[in-house]
Design a protein around this motif. Structure first.
Motif, PDB file in Angstrom:
ATOM      1  N   ILE A  43      -4.453  13.409   2.562  1.00 33.03           N
ATOM      2  CA  ILE A  43      -3.978  12.242   1.821  1.00 33.03           C
ATOM      3  C   ILE A  43      -4.135  12.537   0.328  1.00 33.03           C
ATOM      4  CG2 ILE A  43      -4.363   9.789   1.341  1.00 33.03           C
ATOM      5  CD1 ILE A  43      -5.435   9.527   4.198  1.00 33.03           C
ATOM      6  N   THR A  94      -7.236   0.236   1.602  1.00 34.45           N
ATOM      7  CA  THR A  94      -7.402   1.606   1.113  1.00 34.45           C
ATOM      8  C   THR A  94      -8.594   2.314   1.756  1.00 34.45           C
ATOM      9  OG1 THR A  94      -8.627   0.731  -0.801  1.00 34.45           O
ATOM     10  CG2 THR A  94      -6.288   1.214  -1.122  1.00 34.45           C
ATOM     11  N   LYS A 153      -3.703   7.067  -2.263  1.00 31.70           N
ATOM     12  CA  LYS A 153      -3.563   5.779  -1.585  1.00 31.70           C
ATOM     13  C   LYS A 153      -3.862   4.695  -2.603  1.00 31.70           C
ATOM     14  CE  LYS A 153      -8.081   6.675   0.592  1.00 31.70           C
ATOM     15  NZ  LYS A 153      -8.995   5.835  -0.170  1.00 31.70           N
ATOM     16  N   LEU A 161       0.850  -1.192   0.000  1.00 36.35           N
ATOM     17  CA  LEU A 161       0.000   0.000   0.000  1.00 36.35           C
ATOM     18  C   LEU A 161       0.886   1.243   0.000  1.00 36.35           C
ATOM     19  CD1 LEU A 161      -2.715   1.550   0.422  1.00 36.35           C
ATOM     20  CD2 LEU A 161      -2.331   1.248   2.896  1.00 36.35           C
ATOM     21  N   VAL A 169      -6.369   3.393   6.700  1.00 32.43           N
ATOM     22  CA  VAL A 169      -5.199   4.221   6.397  1.00 32.43           C
ATOM     23  C   VAL A 169      -4.871   5.144   7.570  1.00 32.43           C
ATOM     24  CG1 VAL A 169      -4.334   6.064   4.894  1.00 32.43           C
ATOM     25  CG2 VAL A 169      -5.557   4.111   3.911  1.00 32.43           C
ATOM     26  N   ILE A 226       0.933   5.355   0.347  1.00 34.40           N
ATOM     27  CA  ILE A 226       0.156   6.495   0.839  1.00 34.40           C
ATOM     28  C   ILE A 226       1.005   7.759   0.670  1.00 34.40           C
ATOM     29  CG2 ILE A 226      -1.097   7.471   2.788  1.00 34.40           C
ATOM     30  CD1 ILE A 226      -1.021   4.649   4.065  1.00 34.40           C
TER      31      ILE A 226
END
Length: 533
Positions: free
Chosen positions: A259, A239, A262, A189, A244, A191
């Motif tokens: 953010i 996600t 992501k 993942l 997150v 971010i």
């Protein structure tokens, strides 16, 4: 369908590698067309690490200073165990190639900068919103069928084509070129954040089998996190905004900031089986896919562009034989694979598998601190493969491959001109071949040099560098510049430089070391290589 006149070089893909290649070719006075299926350059974060070799390549189109002004320069890494305590650090201090070895940048800024700079060349253009549908080639040219954004088609003819169209590369598939290597089983993942509250400017590497991850600072208060997905976790689950935010809460003060992106990725360690097929070349992710653990994916692609661009220019301008283009396939894959292997090794340190393995790795690294050479090897990043080739477009000198200067990138020291102003080596060399002499007496710098039949065709620029404790006068005969090695860096990285003349290629790799004694044989070999005998 309409058919266009023949273009010298067509680049498919306006990512950083394609735009870099276009800028280099334009700087070498080669007409170039870039085809890009999207309507703009990338707008979201992508690659975030740029190294010294890439910044050096950006000196050729004159963009290094502008990009560095937007970067977080000269950062390192701290490796942390499951207890979040550091057990190793990487913080290189050398700048052998004229720039810091690790720097954080924003890919959208680089792409926009490259695209804008290309606009200053009347012989270069980018065509956004166009896509290659078919590819055919013969001994004379490559024929592309291209679909415009309005749905219409036209035929585009080019002497050479560079496929810079990404990891899934449609052109690679059209050529029937396969890939070898591995795909990582675990997904990650990514971010990307804006407005970080964390002012720590080193990368944190979480070597924790419970959740391996990376925390990377960027310029302008940006930050990236990368976390490995655990068994049973889905893309949708990781996600989810609450998931997150929890990860961010567990890894610093940035739980509630903006953010930007992501996304879940699958990492690869793969390479194309062929990098050249006829008149088509593969570059960047189309040729190699590198795990992100060493931050070398984009940098390897920029090396591809630096390697191929000057060869295309010299062949198209009649200064080198077409066989020189074959050296792209000879030179680049070996070094690119070495960097892939380095990334995989770093990945194993990051992903220890079990707590026991994590503890054993930490213990080993902590023990190395007591062995200065081993500790220096890690902290100064000496494990990174040097930019050098074992085969390619150069004349070997028979020395040990680990010690020879031939096939290696020459260092870039700071030099002092007669007026005491300072300048980097590449800013003196320009965009052509160079012949470098290192001598305490500039008047004798090129004494005894055999006749070089290729000097005019290569537009060879002579440069005399005096050692640190010798002033740069009188001016060396027939030399464009006479300068002083300010810190002794040139001789430190080029031992024995006073006994040879260094022939340096436009990509700053040493093509030959011509001995001051009995240099005729090396010159003959160069003539044969250049087909000038």
């Amino acid at each position: 369908m309409n058919s266009e006149p023949l273009t010298p070089v067509t680049i498919v893909g306006a990512g950083p590698v394609g735009l870099m290649l276009a800028n280099l070719l334009a700087a070498y006075n080669v007409p170039v067309v870039v085809i890009e299926r999207h309507h703009t350059t990338v707008q979201e974060p992508r690659a975030i690490s740029i190294d010294d070799e890439s910044l050096r390549a950006l000196q050729i189109p004159g963009l290094d200073a502008a990009l560095k002004a937007t970067c977080a320069m000269d950062y390192g890494s701290v490796y942390m165990g499951p207890d979040r305590q550091p057990f190793a650090s990487v913080s290189p201090t050398s700048a052998e190639y004229g720039h810091p070895r690790r720097n954080a940048f924003a890919q959208p800024i680089l792409e926009a900068m490259l695209a804008e700079n290309l606009g200053k060349y009347p012989h270069a253009q980018i065509r956004f919103g166009e896509e290659v549908c078919t590819l055919e080639q013969n001994d004379a040219c490559v024929q592309l069928t291209i679909q415009r954004h309005d749905g219409g088609h036209y035929v585009h003819n080019s002497q050479y084509v560079a496929a810079c169209d990404g990891g899934r590369s449609p052109l690679r598939h059209m050529l029937g070129v396969g890939m070898h290597g591995n795909t990582y089983e675990k997904k990650w993942l990514i971010i990307d954040l804006k407005g970080t509250h964390d002012n720590f400017r080193q990368t944190r590497v979480y070597c924790d089998p419970r959740r391996p991850g990376i925390n990377l600072p960027g310029p302008n208060r940006t930050r990236r996190f990368e976390f490995m997905l655990l068994e049973g976790e889905t893309d949708e689950q990781v996600t989810d905004i609450d998931f997150v935010r929890q990860l961010l809460r567990d890894h610093g003060p940035d739980e509630h900031i903006e953010i930007v992106r992501k996304q879940v990725y699958t990492f690869h360690a793969r390479m194309a089986n062929e990098w050249q097929k006829g008149r088509v070349f593969l570059l960047g992710d189309a040729a190699h896919l590198t795990p992100p653990f060493a931050g070398q994916g984009l940098n390897s692609g920029l090396r591809d562009a630096a390697n191929l661009s000057w060869k295309l220019a010299a062949v198209l301008q009649g200064r080198l034989p077409p066989k020189a283009l074959g050296s792209y396939q000879e030179e680049r894959p070996e070094h690119a694979w070495q960097l892939i292997e380095m990334a995989m090794t770093l990945g194993k340190i990051m992903m220890p598998g079990t707590l026991l393995k994590a503890k054993l790795i930490q213990a080993a690294f902590r023990a190395l601190r007591w062995i200065p050479p081993a500790n220096d090897y890690i902290t100064q990043m000496r494990y990174k493969p040097k930019p050098r080739f074992t085969k390619g477009f150069f004349v070997a000198d028979g020395a040990d491959p680990r010690n020879t200067l031939v096939g290696r990138m020459v260092c870039q020291p700071m030099l002092e001109r007669p007026d005491r102003s300072l300048i980097r080596l590449d800013d003196l060399l320009g965009n052509d071949f160079a012949l470098i002499a290192c001598h305490p007496n500039p008047a004798q710098a090129f004494e005894g040099l055999p006749l070089l039949p290729f000097e005019q065709s290569l537009n060879l620029k002579r440069l005399c560098i005096t050692p640190r404790f010798y002033n740069p006068f009188p001016a060396a005969p027939d030399a464009a510049h006479t300068v002083r090695d300010v810190s002794g860096e040139f001789e430190r990285h080029c031992p024995g430089a006073q006994d040879i003349w260094l022939l340096v290629r436009p990509d700053r790799y040493v093509m030959a070391c011509i001995p001051r004694k009995n240099g005729n044989q090396t010159v003959k070999q160069l003539n044969d290589l250049l087909q000038l005998a």
